[in-house]
Design a protein around this motif. Structure first.
Motif, PDB file in Angstrom:
ATOM      1  N   THR A  82       0.834  -1.200   0.000  1.00  0.00           N
ATOM      2  CA  THR A  82       0.000   0.000   0.000  1.00  0.00           C
ATOM      3  C   THR A  82       0.875   1.259   0.000  1.00  0.00           C
ATOM      4  OG1 THR A  82      -0.190  -0.148   2.428  1.00  0.00           O
ATOM      5  CG2 THR A  82      -2.000  -1.075   1.111  1.00  0.00           C
ATOM      6  N   TYR A  83       0.365   2.304  -0.672  1.00  0.00           N
ATOM      7  CA  TYR A  83       1.067   3.583  -0.826  1.00  0.00           C
ATOM      8  C   TYR A  83       0.108   4.732  -0.565  1.00  0.00           C
ATOM      9  CZ  TYR A  83       4.660   0.832  -3.148  1.00  0.00           C
ATOM     10  OH  TYR A  83       5.636  -0.101  -3.423  1.00  0.00           O
ATOM     11  N   ASN A  84       0.666   5.862  -0.115  1.00  0.00           N
ATOM     12  CA  ASN A  84      -0.150   7.064   0.057  1.00  0.00           C
ATOM     13  C   ASN A  84      -0.255   7.815  -1.271  1.00  0.00           C
ATOM     14  OD1 ASN A  84       2.240   8.554  -0.285  1.00  0.00           O
ATOM     15  ND2 ASN A  84       2.485   8.958   1.912  1.00  0.00           N
ATOM     16  N   LEU A  90       3.583   2.698   2.608  1.00  0.00           N
ATOM     17  CA  LEU A  90       3.069   2.926   3.956  1.00  0.00           C
ATOM     18  C   LEU A  90       3.767   2.027   4.978  1.00  0.00           C
ATOM     19  CD1 LEU A  90      -0.707   3.418   3.166  1.00  0.00           C
ATOM     20  CD2 LEU A  90       1.035   5.148   3.606  1.00  0.00           C
ATOM     21  N   ALA A 114      -3.220   0.062   5.778  1.00  0.00           N
ATOM     22  CA  ALA A 114      -3.018   1.366   5.128  1.00  0.00           C
ATOM     23  C   ALA A 114      -3.421   2.419   6.153  1.00  0.00           C
ATOM     24  CB  ALA A 114      -3.856   1.475   3.860  1.00  0.00           C
ATOM     25  N   VAL A 116      -3.416   5.356   7.317  1.00  0.00           N
ATOM     26  CA  VAL A 116      -3.361   6.805   7.132  1.00  0.00           C
ATOM     27  C   VAL A 116      -4.797   7.272   6.900  1.00  0.00           C
ATOM     28  CG1 VAL A 116      -1.012   6.844   6.206  1.00  0.00           C
ATOM     29  CG2 VAL A 116      -2.938   6.600   4.647  1.00  0.00           C
ATOM     30  N   ALA A 120      -5.252   3.767   1.680  1.00  0.00           N
ATOM     31  CA  ALA A 120      -4.274   3.748   0.586  1.00  0.00           C
ATOM     32  C   ALA A 120      -4.815   4.460  -0.647  1.00  0.00           C
ATOM     33  CB  ALA A 120      -3.926   2.314   0.222  1.00  0.00           C
TER      34      ALA A 120
END
Length: 143
Positions: A82-84, A90, A114, A116, A120
């Motif tokens: 997963t990425y922001n 992340l 994820a 945040v 994600a």
């Protein structure tokens, strides 16, 4: 005349009591978006499925295939990272994988953190060789 008035008033009170005592219509919970991915293919092996996007995680569900059980190098596993929104992974908790398939097709479902606000923005799904080496990855953006 008083009898008709009393009956009418009683009917109004009964109707109002029924309406006021009725449970309020519940708000509909918004469905979480689901995005298909794949097939991600390497030779005769592949992974394909869907990603369900939640507020603090994603769930990757699908099927992957390995055509040979001759050795661990022929096994396959599906990974997801997963990425922001800025494209930053992340953390180390932002990845997870399926079970390994060796010489068979296997269904899987796993959750990837994820953590945040909003979850994600991007998931990178990879088919690996069963030995933690990614063979081919594809990005999947949140709808």
């Amino acid at each position: 005349m008083q009898t008709h008035l009393a009956a009418a008033l009683g009917s109004v009170v009964l109707t109002a009591g029924t309406l006021l005592g009725a449970p309020a219509a519940s708000a509909q919970v918004a469905d979480y978006p689901v995005t298909p991915y794949g097939p991600i293919t390497v030779g005769n092996t592949w992974t394909t499925g869907t990603i369900t996007w939640y507020n603090r995680s994603v769930v990757v569900t699908g099927t992957h295939k390995s055509v040979s059980a001759a050795g661990p190098e022929y096994c396959r596993r599906t990974w997801a990272y997963t990425y922001n929104a800025a494209g930053e992974k992340l953390g180390s908790a932002g990845s997870a994988s399926s079970d390994t398939a060796c010489g068979t097709s296997k269904n899987f479902s796993f959750q990837v953190p994820a953590d945040v606000p909003g979850g994600a923005a991007l998931v990178r799904v990879c088919l690996d060789d069963g030995n933690l080496r990614d063979l081919l990855c594809k990005p999947v953006w949140r709808p």
